[in-house]
Enzyme design. Sequence first.
Site, PDB file in Angstrom:
ATOM      1  CE  LYS A 267      -2.997   2.735   3.125  1.00 40.17           C
ATOM      2  NZ  LYS A 267      -3.876   2.743   4.321  1.00 40.17           N
ATOM      3  CG  ASP A 272      -5.289   8.125   4.659  1.00 40.24           C
ATOM      4  OD1 ASP A 272      -6.231   8.758   4.121  1.00 40.24           O
ATOM      5  OD2 ASP A 272      -5.447   7.109   5.369  1.00 40.24           O
ATOM      6  CE  LYS A 279      -6.202   8.993   8.155  1.00 43.42           C
ATOM      7  NZ  LYS A 279      -6.837   7.940   8.976  1.00 43.42           N
ATOM      8  CG  ASP A 290      -1.676   5.431   4.983  1.00 44.33           C
ATOM      9  OD1 ASP A 290      -1.500   4.380   5.627  1.00 44.33           O
ATOM     10  OD2 ASP A 290      -2.772   5.749   4.482  1.00 44.33           O
ATOM     11  CG  ASP A 349      -9.551   7.766   6.952  1.00 49.14           C
ATOM     12  OD1 ASP A 349      -8.489   7.685   6.291  1.00 49.14           O
ATOM     13  OD2 ASP A 349      -9.590   7.976   8.172  1.00 49.14           O
ATOM     14  CD  GLU A 351      -6.523   5.348   2.693  1.00 53.20           C
ATOM     15  OE1 GLU A 351      -7.467   5.466   3.481  1.00 53.20           O
ATOM     16  OE2 GLU A 351      -5.355   5.135   3.053  1.00 53.20           O
ATOM     17  NE  ARG A 353     -10.615  -1.021   4.280  1.00 48.68           N
ATOM     18  CZ  ARG A 353     -11.126  -1.133   5.496  1.00 48.68           C
ATOM     19  NH1 ARG A 353     -12.247  -1.799   5.677  1.00 48.68           N
ATOM     20  NH2 ARG A 353     -10.521  -0.605   6.536  1.00 48.68           N
TER      21      ARG A 353
HETATM   22  N1  BES Z   1      -3.919   4.822   7.008  1.00 51.87           N
HETATM   23  C1  BES Z   1      -4.992   4.532   7.889  1.00 51.87           C
HETATM   24  C2  BES Z   1      -4.621   3.540   8.990  1.00 51.87           C
HETATM   25  C3  BES Z   1      -3.572   3.995   9.965  1.00 51.87           C
HETATM   26  C4  BES Z   1      -3.934   4.566  11.161  1.00 51.87           C
HETATM   27  C5  BES Z   1      -2.235   3.797   9.702  1.00 51.87           C
HETATM   28  C6  BES Z   1      -2.964   4.966  12.060  1.00 51.87           C
HETATM   29  C7  BES Z   1      -1.274   4.192  10.597  1.00 51.87           C
HETATM   30  C8  BES Z   1      -1.634   4.773  11.783  1.00 51.87           C
HETATM   31  C9  BES Z   1      -6.175   3.950   7.109  1.00 51.87           C
HETATM   32  O1  BES Z   1      -6.293   4.347   5.800  1.00 51.87           O
HETATM   33  C10 BES Z   1      -7.408   4.373   7.816  1.00 51.87           C
HETATM   34  O2  BES Z   1      -7.659   5.526   7.886  1.00 51.87           O
HETATM   35  N2  BES Z   1      -8.148   3.405   8.330  1.00 51.87           N
HETATM   36  C11 BES Z   1      -9.322   3.663   9.062  1.00 51.87           C
HETATM   37  C12 BES Z   1     -10.384   2.687   8.624  1.00 51.87           C
HETATM   38  C13 BES Z   1     -11.767   3.017   9.086  1.00 51.87           C
HETATM   39  C14 BES Z   1     -12.249   4.262   8.392  1.00 51.87           C
HETATM   40  C15 BES Z   1     -12.676   1.858   8.775  1.00 51.87           C
HETATM   41  C16 BES Z   1      -9.012   3.472  10.554  1.00 51.87           C
HETATM   42  O3  BES Z   1      -8.216   2.610  10.889  1.00 51.87           O
HETATM   43  O4  BES Z   1      -9.540   4.248  11.344  1.00 51.87           O
HETATM   44 ZN    ZN Z   2      -4.508   4.908   4.857  1.00 55.15          ZN
HETATM   45 ZN    ZN Z   3      -7.385   6.172   5.567  1.00 55.48          ZN
END
Ligand code: BES
Ligand code: ZN
Ligand code: ZN
Length: 503
Positions: A267, A272, A279, A290, A349, A351, A353
């Site tokens: 990824k 992000d 966020k 990210d 967010d 994204e 996947r």
């Molecule tokens: N890039 C983030 C995950 C992340 C969080 C990586 C903290 C490193 C540190 C990912 O894209 C994300 O935002 N995931 C969300 C998913 C949710 C919206 C279902 C999350 O983990 O909150």
């Molecule tokens: Zn992300």
């Molecule tokens: Zn995200």
Amino acid sequence: MKITFTGKRDQKADVYIAMAAKGRVLSASAQQLDDVTNGALTRAMDAAGFEGNSGQSLDIVGPSGVNTGKIILAGLGDLEKVTTRTMEDAAARAYGKVKTSSAKNALLFADLPDGAALQEAEAAAHAGYGVLLKSYRFNQYFTKGDKAKKSTLTKVGVVCADNRKARALYGSLEKIADGVFMTRDLVSEPANVIFPESMAKRCRELEELGVKVDVLTERRMRELGMNALLGVGQGSARESRLVVMEWNGLGTKRSKKKPGPVAIVGKGVTFDTGGISLKPPGGMEMMKWDMGGSATVVGLMKALAGRGAKAHVVGLVGLVENMPSGTAQRPGDVVTSMSGQTIEVINTDAEGRLVLADVLHYAQKRFSPRLVVDLATLTGAIITSLGNEYAGMFSNNDELCEALSAAGDAEGEKVWRMPLTSGYDKMINSQIADMKNVGAGPKAGSITAAQFLQRYIMDDTPWAHLDIAGTAWNDAEKPTVPKGGAGWGVRMLDRFIADNHEK
Ligand code: BES
Ligand code: ZN
Ligand code: ZN
């Protein structure tokens, strides 16, 4: 950093480093230093309560009768439990204490007390490797003061009776470190420096080492139907990219009969923001890393090519920037992925996947790989589950899990297997499309993300997904891993390839 291997024991150096195990069991070299200094080491151990425990170290300043101004005794802990990792950490700690001192060079006596399971050459090579890994810094943006300072101790001679063998072992380790450093650099760079196009350019640098690099533009990805990936990037002024890196160290052509290459997928969200599902501002700057999964893939390819691995490996990275704008994807949009499956984008967010869905499908279609491993900073939920100690591992194949776990344990980059079941899979069913990109609220967030990815894995492909959101960035300095981009995964995957897929 210049690390050499030598059989000469009594050379002059600013610092000497020698080893001691738990219970004050000295190596032959340490014992000899104690003898010629009239017991300076013993006296210092008494005075400081040094026991040789792991993590302990002891400075003996201004000893007489030796060709140095300072001796550092490094503690190894239990002698029977000494591994290559113990040597790396002990040497790195000792070096760390003097790397920006007035000392310019050091002599490292890497021999172990009798009774250790490790061969001397192996111990010496890994002591050198530990020093090398510790010497890394990401400090090009400091313009003043101490932080801009480079290490001043830049020459380390590792003393080893079998120095030819140690040098040969170290030769490969040095190439792996090159890969680790590239990953650390890419992860630590800010998002105004590393974005899809500039990252693709860095990937191109691997061509020098014999890696075939193919960069797919947005136009090409549109022709291929990669609408899940392109949807994530559509709010950004930066164009998305997909980079395919191929290392074939077998020197043979691909044929239908032979098993396909090992495919490693990353990824690469270069920033992000969350997109329209924005966020919160606190900590958003962290989202420059990210793209950690993709950075590991690039570093791994560099390591494999650098050491001339006798393996066929393809690395694929999906590079996008997730931004909110007038052209950005909206919550509720439905996209058709390259596989033909449709996705309702509930949360922009989630994204990563979406990006991986298309890259995973493309990797399998183009290469018929023998197995696929993907790496992604995919969910905050995996940090809730496992903290920063283990990466989460999700897989459809027990054998692959065992091999990855073993490699991770050996290299100190550990993975913990998490479940995948049809019950979790149901949680991503959508009312209007084949699936939605989030599950039910915060429940099992890293598992539903993995279930989503599994829907893009063809039935008979062994696959493992590593959620590295908790391990890609290092908050607490470790002996061989600085704060910042950790370079996590390069070492463990290099070993996984070496132990399982090399001739
Ligand atoms: N890039 C983030 C995950 C992340 C969080 C990586 C903290 C490193 C540190 C990912 O894209 C994300 O935002 N995931 C969300 C998913 C949710 C919206 C279902 C999350 O983990 O909150
Ligand atoms: Zn992300
Ligand atoms: Zn995200």
